[in-house]
Scaffold this active site. Sequence first.
Site, PDB file in Angstrom:
ATOM      1  CB  SER A   1      25.474  23.461 -20.204  1.00  0.00           C
ATOM      2  OG  SER A   1      25.221  24.799 -20.539  1.00  0.00           O
ATOM      3  N   GLY A   2      26.964  21.559 -18.468  1.00  0.00           N
ATOM      4  CA  GLY A   2      27.249  20.267 -17.874  1.00  0.00           C
ATOM      5  C   GLY A   2      28.490  20.284 -17.004  1.00  0.00           C
ATOM      6  CG  HIS A   3      31.788  21.394 -18.203  1.00  0.00           C
ATOM      7  ND1 HIS A   3      32.123  20.068 -18.188  1.00  0.00           N
ATOM      8  CD2 HIS A   3      31.768  21.768 -19.509  1.00  0.00           C
ATOM      9  CE1 HIS A   3      32.305  19.654 -19.440  1.00  0.00           C
ATOM     10  NE2 HIS A   3      32.087  20.665 -20.258  1.00  0.00           N
TER      11      HIS A   3
ATOM     12  CE  LYS B   1      35.736  24.120 -20.656  1.00  0.00           C
ATOM     13  NZ  LYS B   1      34.697  25.146 -20.955  1.00  0.00           N
TER      14      LYS B   1
ATOM     15  CG  HIS C   1      33.369  17.122 -22.794  1.00  0.00           C
ATOM     16  ND1 HIS C   1      34.645  17.618 -22.927  1.00  0.00           N
ATOM     17  CD2 HIS C   1      32.536  18.187 -22.760  1.00  0.00           C
ATOM     18  CE1 HIS C   1      34.583  18.944 -22.981  1.00  0.00           C
ATOM     19  NE2 HIS C   1      33.327  19.305 -22.883  1.00  0.00           N
TER      20      HIS C   1
ATOM     21  CG  ASP D   1      34.427  25.391 -26.342  1.00  0.00           C
ATOM     22  OD1 ASP D   1      33.373  24.990 -26.864  1.00  0.00           O
ATOM     23  OD2 ASP D   1      34.678  25.254 -25.134  1.00  0.00           O
TER      24      ASP D   1
END
Lengths: 329, 329
Positions: free
Chosen positions: A54-56, A104, A215, A109
């Site tokens: 998360s954070g995107h 990605k 990031h 991931d």
Amino acid sequence: MKKLINHVDDVLAESLDGFAAAHGDIVSLGEGHLFVRRRTIRPGKVALISGGGSGHEPLHAGFVGHGMLDAACPGHVFTSPTPDQMLAAAEAVETGAGVLFIVKNYSGDMMNFQMAADMFERDNATVIVNDDVAVENSTYTTGRRGVAGTLIVEKMVGAAAEGAGKLAALKTLGESVNRATASMGVALTSCTVPAAGKPTFQLGADEMEMGVGIHGEPGRRRVKLSDADDIAAELTGAILKELSPKHGQEVILLVNGFGGTPALELYLMVHAVRKLLAGAGIKAVRYLTGPYVTSLDMAGCSITLTAVDKPMLALWDAPVHTAALRWGM
Amino acid sequence: MKKLINHVDDVLAESLDGFAAAHGDIVSLGEGHLFVRRRTIRPGKVALISGGGSGHEPLHAGFVGHGMLDAACPGHVFTSPTPDQMLAAAEAVETGAGVLFIVKNYSGDMMNFQMAADMFERDNATVIVNDDVAVENSTYTTGRRGVAGTLIVEKMVGAAAEGAGKLAALKTLGESVNRATASMGVALTSCTVPAAGKPTFQLGADEMEMGVGIHGEPGRRRVKLSDADDIAAELTGAILKELSPKHGQEVILLVNGFGGTPALELYLMVHAVRKLLAGAGIKAVRYLTGPYVTSLDMAGCSITLTAVDKPMLALWDAPVHTAALRWGM
């Protein structure tokens, strides 16, 4: 740390609850916040699943809906989702035509999606996105990073999946869109991860990070703050070097905000990139401008170009109905 | 100052050029960047025109298009557009049914729109938006400020105008939507005006400005940074006190980002406000979440509630096709 949050441990769950409520006509939440899925699944369609830290936002949950993803698995902030999440999502939305995972290119991931793919007993395939031309290998990556171009892969493959594309063909298409797509970004400030409580990296008042990752990973070099035209020239130059478009090539131009940069500046960047493209004999035929693949509250932007032919353009233009992209319906 | 700009004098023109290029299917620019107008005007429809200082994008140019505005006049950053701008816009888009000006309640905007209205020789009327319940009077305002609720007025009146609403009825509707709408915001950081080159105001690392205006004007009080639930409670409490909704009242909830706050936090605020509304017996039936009425790069958000009945909800749901809002077509 100045953020609109309660306890840092609850940021993701509370944000997902708000998201699911706000877009309850499009999505629903999997149990335990493991995934976000389309409210209504169309049987017989290949299921598209993506995910990542998360954070995107709006990536990826904001791209769940008709014409894009069937489910998205949100990890904690800047942390890969677990294989259990992808497995639960796949079991929830697969209806007989198989699952295409769009991943990605980050080591965590890659590993976790691979584990989920191995555990999932039905047909599945994976498309890796690695559109960031800034650097080879990085803090969390072997090879190139996957960044804002991911949304273009998700959009085009999503449109083809609605049009009854088969699993193998969708994988081929996704890899083709990825090859036609290149991105590079610049950070004017760091982002701050809630659980860390302080900026991920330090930038001087007159510095920027050229080629930054989403990031806050290091880019190509830390340089003196420059003007928009110079920044656009370096980003666009690196992208065009990668894509080597022929004269007259048509492209989609995505100017993506990292979360802390407002529309006034992003549209100014659109203008700056347009001037460069015109000079290079490249024609932007579609535009997308806004905070689509963010890095929490980082100030800065990325440029993405996708070289398109008529079929790709038709996939881009096809109807989409998600929280963050909506047209044609 | 860290911004994606070239020379500070060129910020607005370059950003408008990028905006017009990116949304060339919807808008075109008036000569000299005086206004942004719909590319295609439908004769016989009342023309809706708004405008104000830049720095609040996508407000107002991002709301030009089918179902909302016919033209928007952008002043320099945080500076009212000139009467010449409104006059040129009105002459460009009026087709016989008159012009409705939608004006946020700032002294400069009020004066300049009034001058334009006086000079314009065809039928016209004005709706004043003053939805900010934080303070009476302020740095640039006599009475309450017009903030994010403006987009709700523009959306509903725009839908009614497409439906062949007459000038007087649209003015009445706009005033009615404005009365049903209340907003309040909080800043976690200042914004920085490009021409000033430094933050508009100073906030300590543990402070926030409760009730801030969209130009960084002072709010009710400067207080210690608090958590999202507390912030939501103060903002929502002030709004509900103003609207005095009956039990079971349906509302539209707009959680608006000020430019420096990402979606992760805005959706968390949606969740926080939802809990409060549920506790108060109020039902959010529509949501809009994102940076719609910004204050350059300010971190923070505002909450807006509009109490709706069925006809208002139908106006909200009606098709819209603008750069920043698009649904139903």
